[in-house]
Structure formats: structure tokens, C-alpha cells
Design an enzyme around this catalytic site. Structure first.
Site, mmCIF file in Angstrom:
data_model
loop_
_atom_site.group_PDB
_atom_site.id
_atom_site.type_symbol
_atom_site.label_atom_id
_atom_site.label_comp_id
_atom_site.label_asym_id
_atom_site.label_seq_id
_atom_site.Cartn_x
_atom_site.Cartn_y
_atom_site.Cartn_z
ATOM 1 N N GLY A 139 4.893 44.177 56.904
ATOM 2 C CA GLY A 139 5.638 43.025 56.410
ATOM 3 C C GLY A 139 4.807 42.173 55.489
ATOM 4 C CB SER A 141 6.325 43.226 49.375
ATOM 5 O OG SER A 141 5.193 43.926 48.928
ATOM 6 C CB SER A 173 7.345 51.859 54.051
ATOM 7 O OG SER A 173 7.105 51.715 52.674
ATOM 8 C CD GLU A 256 -1.665 50.097 51.004
ATOM 9 O OE1 GLU A 256 -0.444 50.354 50.974
ATOM 10 O OE2 GLU A 256 -2.138 49.000 50.640
ATOM 11 C CG ASN A 391 0.263 50.844 36.368
ATOM 12 O OD1 ASN A 391 -0.114 51.269 37.451
ATOM 13 N ND2 ASN A 391 0.708 51.642 35.412
#
Length: 412
Positions: A139, A141, A173, A256, A391
Site C-alpha cells: 500500500g 502508491s 498488486s 525490491e 522513467n
């Protein structure tokens, strides 16, 4: 339910090759029979495939001591070295084994709890992650705090021994399949940016939590919106001190982009190999422009691997290595999807002609039309340059924190 750390043999004393040989032999013996048809399933854009059976496979791995291999032995791992972990992930990818379902718990939350959690938190959660009994969602974003995570607006108000959580998370996700989420929330009223944030462990099966799957271009729904409207979690479920959640969150983000990326690159190499064969089969390989793009992809994959091996042991505080790695692999994979469309030409625009065989555990109607492999990869890789830090954000990190260039103007 599991509440004790399992006893597992330590990987100490084994060379990376011996460790890999042991795991390869186990995969050869076990990824057969009822599990054989899971090979290659659950990849990007196909997360819905055989989810329950993939979880069963992962629990089978756990029973044999092949989950959380990099964790310390005292917490249910095998204490595998960095080199042993690299070989573990490479062998898993080479076997075309199914995509993991407990990735967020095993590779992100677990190591973060080992680093920052209390002993009570470790004892409550780590054994269940090892055994694949509880799944976790991230949790982080929000609609206005994606790559700019410091802009988090979700609040957690103290109410006795609980926090009361209000706000919205997005691109979460597998939240619809998870029992818990680790959540960044603002616990200090009026705080801004990195200050006043706390790292909370929140049960998802409760009043005040609504999860809405987001349908993606691929037709699947890995991502979700999660709404918190008075949801609660105990103060004991805070990891680290109140207001110091940013530090914990950054520790998690380091994990990550860790060693599991080497396995990801084996999957990329397999995709490139299949695409090269497709170019030969269709006659596209006779064109210099196509051959040049295939060669560039091969070179790019070598660069990604070299960078990963060089920087894995270098946890630079600036985040420059991790940002460079994200830029390298995300753009490479997106370009591979575009190359696949170019090699197929006009047929790449045709829809599927067969319906999915379906599965009792699929998240979609069994009559759902499946995309062809290269269509799925092309569509999903559009998101590679966005999720996990876009990016633009990665380039800002490199320019500001590594090169020392002036900071980009930000809203006050």
C-alpha cells in the site's frame, strides 16, 4: 496456522554451484505430475492463470525448504549467500517454473521485518510467509503519490491502541487475493513530504476496506484500488517508530530491486530466444533492420546483467544503482515488445481465435479470449516504464542525488 519458525538446513558450507545443483535436482523431480502444466504460467499479463494451484505449488516448495532461502536460519530461511541466491533464482527461471504468488511477502516485507520489526511481529508474520499461508499487498502508491511517494495523503489517526486509517491506494498488486497490506500513512497531522509518515501492517478483511480490481490492457486485473474508510489496525502493527515510516519504506524498496532480478533476466533471455526463432521462422531475420534490433536486444541484456552483478553488493544510499537498473530493464523489455510486433507484422494486430480452457481458480470468465503471447507481452510492457518508479522519476534521482544537478521544481 504456523506460529513457529521451521527448522531448515543451512546453506552454509555449500558452494553456489552445489546449492544450485541441489535445487535443480529438486525442481526436476517435483515440477512434474500435477504441477507439470504450471510451467511458464502466471507471467506478466497472465497473473490470473491457475492462481490457487500456483499457491499450492509454492506451499510444496515451502514444505521442502525452498522458500525464503536468503533469510537467516533463525527466521526460517536457509541463510543463503548472495551468490547462492543468484543461482537459486536463475535455476528457478531456467526451469520455466510458475510465477511466484508470495513475492511481496518473501522478498519485500519479510526482510524489512527482519531489519526493523519487533520480535513479536517477526514471530506473528514471518512463519506464515515462509509457509505461504498469508499473502501481502503493497500500500504505497496513491492517485497523487505514485512515483513521488513522499506526497502520501492517506492518514492514520491514533484512537487508543488502534490507528484509524482513511485514504486511497492505487496500483496495489494482488490486493484482491491478499490477507494483509503494508501501508504508508501520515500519522502526524499537518506533516509534509517525508516527515510524519508511519509504516503500518493492515488486515484487509475488515469493515472499512474496499478493494476494486483495475482491468488492464491485457484484460487481466493484477492491480487494484484500495479504499480505507475508518479501517483499523493495532498500534502494535506499526513497524519502526511513529513518524519514521519513510526510513522503513526505503529499506523495503532496496529489497525490491535485489537479487531476484537475476531470475527475471533469465526470463527475458528466454523471451529473446523465442523471438529470435520467430524471426527466423517468418523470414523476418533476413532483413538487416530486424537483425540489428535483435542484436541490440542481445547486447542490452548483457549490459543489464553486468550492471546487476556489479551493483548487487553495493547498497548505495543515493539509489543511483537501483534507478539505473530500473531504467535499463524496463526500457529493454518495452522495446522487446515493440520488436515482437515488428517481426510479426500485420498478423500481430489479429485477435485470438481460440478461447481459454479456463480454470476453476481463474479470476475471469472461462470464455474470456486470451491474447496471443506476444500481444500480451507488448501490451503489458507498456507499464514497465511506469510502475515501481517511472522513467522520469528514476532520471531525476540519478541527476539530483548522483550527479548533483539542481533539483526539479516541486509544488510547495
Amino acid at each position: 496456522m504456523t506460529d513457529e519458525f521451521p527448522e531448515r538446513p543451512s546453506a552454509a558450507g555449500q558452494t553456489p554451484e552445489e546449492f544450485a545443483d541441489e535445487f535443480r535436482a529438486w525442481l526436476d523431480e517435483n515440477l512434474t505430475g500435477d504441477f507439470a502444466d504450471l510451467r511458464g504460467t502466471g507471467g506478466p499479463g497472465s497473473e490470473h492463470q491457475f492462481f490457487a494451484r500456483r499457491k499450492e505449488w509454492e506451499r510444496h516448495m515451502a514444505a521442502a525448504g525452498w522458500t525464503c532461502v536468503g533469510w537467516p536460519v533463525e527466521y526460517g530461511g536457509r541463510g543463503a549467500s548472495l551468490a547462492q541466491q543468484v543461482r537459486f533464482h536463475e535455476e528457478y527461471a531456467k526451469a520455466n517454473a510458475p510465477a511466484r504468488v508470495s513475492h511481496l511477502g518473501e522478498t519485500l516485507l519479510g526482510p524489512t521485518l527482519i531489519a526493523h520489526g519487533t520480535e513479536e511481529q517477526k514471530r506473528q508474520f514471518l512463519p506464515k510467509i515462509v509457509a505461504v499461508e498469508e499473502l501481502w499487498a503493497q500500500g504505497y502508491s496513491e492517485p497523487n503519490a505514485g512515483s513521488d511517494l513522499a506526497n502520501v495523503a492517506t492518514t492514520a489517526r491514533r484512537d487508543g491502541d488502534d490507528y484509524v486509517i482513511t485514504g486511497q491506494k492505487v496500483w496495489t498488486s494482488l490486493a484482491h487475493l491478499s490477507q494483509w497490506a503494508f501501508v504508508i500513512a501520515r500519522t502526524e497531522e499537518g506533516s509534509k513530504r517525508h516527515k510524519g509518515l508511519s509504516f503500518l501492517l493492515v488486515p484487509l478483511d475488515q469493515d472499512g476496506v474496499e478493494i476494486r480490481p483495475i482491468q488492464q490492457l491485457t484484460g487481466t486485473s493484477e492491480f487494484n484500488e484500495v479504499f480505507f474508510d475508518g479501517a483499523r489496525t493495532s498500534v502494535d502493527m506499526r513497524v519502526g517508530a511513529e513518524g519514521e515510516g519513510w526510513k522503513v519504506a526505503m529499506t523495503l524498496l532496496e529489497f525490491e530491486r535485489g537479487v531476484s532480478t537475476l531470475g527475471q533476466q533469465v526470463g527475458f533471455a528466454r523471451e529473446l530466444e523465442r523471438l529470435t526463432q520467430l524471426a527466423k521462422d517468418t523470414g523476418q531475420a533476413r532483413y538487416p533492420a530486424i537483425r540489428e534490433r535483435i542484436t541490440d536486444a542481445w547486447i542490452g541484456l548483457k549490459v543489464i546483467r553486468a550492471h546487476a552483478l556489479r551493483t548487487l553488493a553495493d547498497r548505495d544510499s543515493s539509489g543511483g544503482n537501483a534507478s539505473a537498473a530500473k531504467l535499463l530493464w524496463a526500457n529493454w523489455h518495452r522495446d522487446l515488445g515493440e520488436l515482437a510486433m515488428a517481426i510479426q507484422g500485420a498478423p500481430s494486430l489479429l485477435g485470438p481465435t481460440e478461447t481459454s480452457e479456463g480454470d476453476a481458480n481463474d479470476l475471469h470468465d472461462p470464455e474470456h479470449l486470451e491474447l496471443a503471447e506476444w500481444q500480451r507481452i507488448f501490451l503489458f510492457t507498456r507499464s514497465d516504464t511506469i510502475y515501481g518508479g517511472s522513467n522520469e522519476i528514476q532520471r531525476n534521482i540519478i541527476s539530483e542525488r548522483v550527479l548533483g544537478l539542481p533539483r526539479e521544481a516541486r509544488p510547495q
